[in-house]
Design an enzyme around this catalytic site. Structure first.
Site, mmCIF file in Angstrom:
data_model
loop_
_atom_site.group_PDB
_atom_site.id
_atom_site.type_symbol
_atom_site.label_atom_id
_atom_site.label_comp_id
_atom_site.label_asym_id
_atom_site.label_seq_id
_atom_site.Cartn_x
_atom_site.Cartn_y
_atom_site.Cartn_z
ATOM 1 N N ASN A 107 -4.678 -2.157 1.254
ATOM 2 C CA ASN A 107 -4.493 -1.142 2.287
ATOM 3 C C ASN A 107 -3.937 -1.751 3.566
ATOM 4 O O ASN A 107 -4.376 -2.810 4.014
ATOM 5 C CB ASN A 107 -5.830 -0.452 2.589
ATOM 6 C CG ASN A 107 -6.276 0.422 1.429
ATOM 7 O OD1 ASN A 107 -5.729 1.496 1.207
ATOM 8 N ND2 ASN A 107 -7.264 -0.046 0.685
ATOM 9 N N GLU A 152 -7.232 -1.080 -6.808
ATOM 10 C CA GLU A 152 -7.140 -1.034 -5.342
ATOM 11 C C GLU A 152 -8.204 -1.976 -4.795
ATOM 12 O O GLU A 152 -9.369 -1.910 -5.190
ATOM 13 C CB GLU A 152 -7.364 0.377 -4.819
ATOM 14 C CG GLU A 152 -7.319 0.478 -3.301
ATOM 15 C CD GLU A 152 -7.602 1.881 -2.792
ATOM 16 O OE1 GLU A 152 -7.653 2.068 -1.559
ATOM 17 O OE2 GLU A 152 -7.778 2.795 -3.622
ATOM 18 N N GLU A 192 -6.203 10.586 -6.910
ATOM 19 C CA GLU A 192 -7.435 9.974 -6.409
ATOM 20 C C GLU A 192 -8.624 10.915 -6.592
ATOM 21 O O GLU A 192 -8.475 12.133 -6.605
ATOM 22 C CB GLU A 192 -7.304 9.653 -4.920
ATOM 23 C CG GLU A 192 -6.329 8.568 -4.578
ATOM 24 C CD GLU A 192 -6.410 8.205 -3.110
ATOM 25 O OE1 GLU A 192 -7.071 7.194 -2.800
ATOM 26 O OE2 GLU A 192 -5.830 8.911 -2.273
ATOM 27 N N GLU A 252 -0.712 0.041 0.425
ATOM 28 C CA GLU A 252 -0.968 1.462 0.625
ATOM 29 C C GLU A 252 -1.071 1.763 2.115
ATOM 30 O O GLU A 252 -1.842 1.134 2.831
ATOM 31 C CB GLU A 252 -2.256 1.878 -0.079
ATOM 32 C CG GLU A 252 -2.224 1.676 -1.582
ATOM 33 C CD GLU A 252 -3.463 2.228 -2.267
ATOM 34 O OE1 GLU A 252 -4.269 2.922 -1.595
ATOM 35 O OE2 GLU A 252 -3.630 1.974 -3.481
ATOM 36 N N ASP A 290 -0.618 6.821 0.945
ATOM 37 C CA ASP A 290 -2.000 7.175 0.596
ATOM 38 C C ASP A 290 -2.360 8.530 1.191
ATOM 39 O O ASP A 290 -1.761 8.977 2.176
ATOM 40 C CB ASP A 290 -2.940 6.091 1.131
ATOM 41 C CG ASP A 290 -4.299 6.122 0.471
ATOM 42 O OD1 ASP A 290 -4.476 6.875 -0.503
ATOM 43 O OD2 ASP A 290 -5.194 5.390 0.926
#
Length: 387
Positions: free
Chosen positions: A222, A164, A341, A254, A284
């Site tokens: 993101n 990420e 996560e 995301e 997310d």
């Protein structure tokens, strides 16, 4: 004070003043509250009416980073809404002083404010001093924002499956700054695209390099919901990816679940176009907001990222186990990937492995890395602590 009932707001404001609060700001909706905070500056305490803990209230709590130090939740709401508010408060990094019923009792208010006073008798204003807009704009223009990479791991084998891409600011005088230091300005000024494309350029360059070295990792970026409301996002992204001669299938975007979609028709079209172009789409913070299942039905997601609060609850809260297990079953039925996560302990890793979760992310596996650190780690093929 964020409360829509005039008489409750008036009595609560009077109680705060009687307890010695120097200034009390009042708002009856989240938009007004954010404008007050942006105009008048950060505050120590927000009294947030739980009636607001819907999409609007969660958006306020999420956007209050850098403008609010601590929160008191006020009133009643259904348990699932209250739980969502608590998760967002933890994620944003606010201090929760406690909860108070209506009508607000001065004795309880004194006790809650005393908790804050005991923990921090002299407020640390520097902790939520945000850079001015001109400094952030200069940082974006001069390439001071840099990409860091949080690895995602195969839980069974320990191999890196992707990363990420996260933002850091190499400030010329303050050093390396975290998102909490600059995101309030990015959000307030709607500079999401400037930040995204700066990170995209750096991330794609590294992805291309790693691919040439035999490491075909998936890179995730993101997206804020507001970016989907502007037509043509897919074309701009595709142009960048083509310039690096990378397949779109190796890139995922995301979308934070607590963020409401603006201009739904345009947002849906943008997401559909990204999927048709081969990009992955990840939901997310799954489980924090209220539209999880609805969004899974309406939007073309390929991945679910389980919120870290469920992983923290493993071993102590049976409901967290149930949520994770049901999400894994749902994902298998929908042919989607699940990423857990916030994996921080060996026990969490083991339990997720036993439950059949295939991918994890968190400090148990790795902290966020610079591009050089990631490249070196892959080249050295260091084993990940599994078992």
């Amino acid at each position: 004070m964020l409360e829509n009932h005039p008489s409750l707001r008036a009595s609560a404001a009077d109680a705060f003043r009687r307890l010695g609060c120097r200034e009390v700001l009042e708002a009856d909706n989240s938009g007004e509250a954010l404008r007050l905070l942006q105009d008048r500056g950060p505050v120590q305490v927000v009294l947030c009416g739980l009636w607001l803990v819907g999409v609007e209230g969660l958006a306020f709590l999420r956007r209050s980073r850098g403008l609010v130090e601590s929160v008191i939740l006020h009133g009643w709401s259904p348990p699932e809404l209250r739980q969502a508010a608590l998760q967002v408060i933890r994620r944003v990094g606010l201090e929760l002083l406690g909860e108070a019923d209506t009508p607000l009792q001065p004795e309880l208010l004194r006790e809650l404010l005393g908790k804050r006073s005991h923990a921090a008798p002299q407020p640390n204003r520097q902790s939520f001093d945000c850079p001015v807009e001109s400094a952030v704009r200069k940082g974006l223009t001069e390439g001071e924002f840099t990409a860091y990479y949080q690895p995602k791991f195969d839980i069974a084998s320990g191999s890196v499956t992707g990363v990420e891409v996260l933002a850091r600011w190499r400030h010329p005088t303050r050093g390396l700054l975290l998102p909490s230091d600059f995101m309030p300005v990015i959000e307030r000024c709607c500079w999401w695209d400037e930040l995204l494309f700066a990170l995209l350029e750096q991330g794609l360059a590294l992805q291309s390099l790693l691919k040439s070295q035999g490491y075909p990792l998936t890179f995730s970026f993101n997206l804020d919901a507001s970016q989907l409301a502007v037509p043509g996002l897919d074309e701009r992204v595709e142009a960048r990816v083509r310039s690096h001669r990378l397949p779109s299938s190796g890139i995922t975007f995301e979308l934070t679940e607590t963020a409401p979609l603006e201009h739904a028709a345009i947002s849906l079209d943008n997401m559909a176009r990204l999927r048709r172009s081969g990009f992955g789409l990840s939901i997310d913070d799954f489980g924090v907001g209220f539209s999880s299942l609805q969004r899974l039905c309406q939007l073309p997601f390929t991945e679910i990222k389980l919120d870290a609060s469920f992983i923290r609850g493993l071993g102590t809260h049976p409901t967290c186990v149930a949520v994770i297990e049901s999400t894994l079953v749902l994902a298998r039925m929908l042919d989607m990937t699940v990423v857990a996560e916030g994996v921080e302990t060996r026990a969490q890793h083991r339990q997720l492995l036993d439950m059949g979760c295939t991918q994890g992310q968190g400090f148990f596996y790795s902290e966020s890395l610079t591009g050089l650190e990631l490249t070196s780690r892959l080249a050295a093929s260091h084993p990940v602590p599994v078992g």
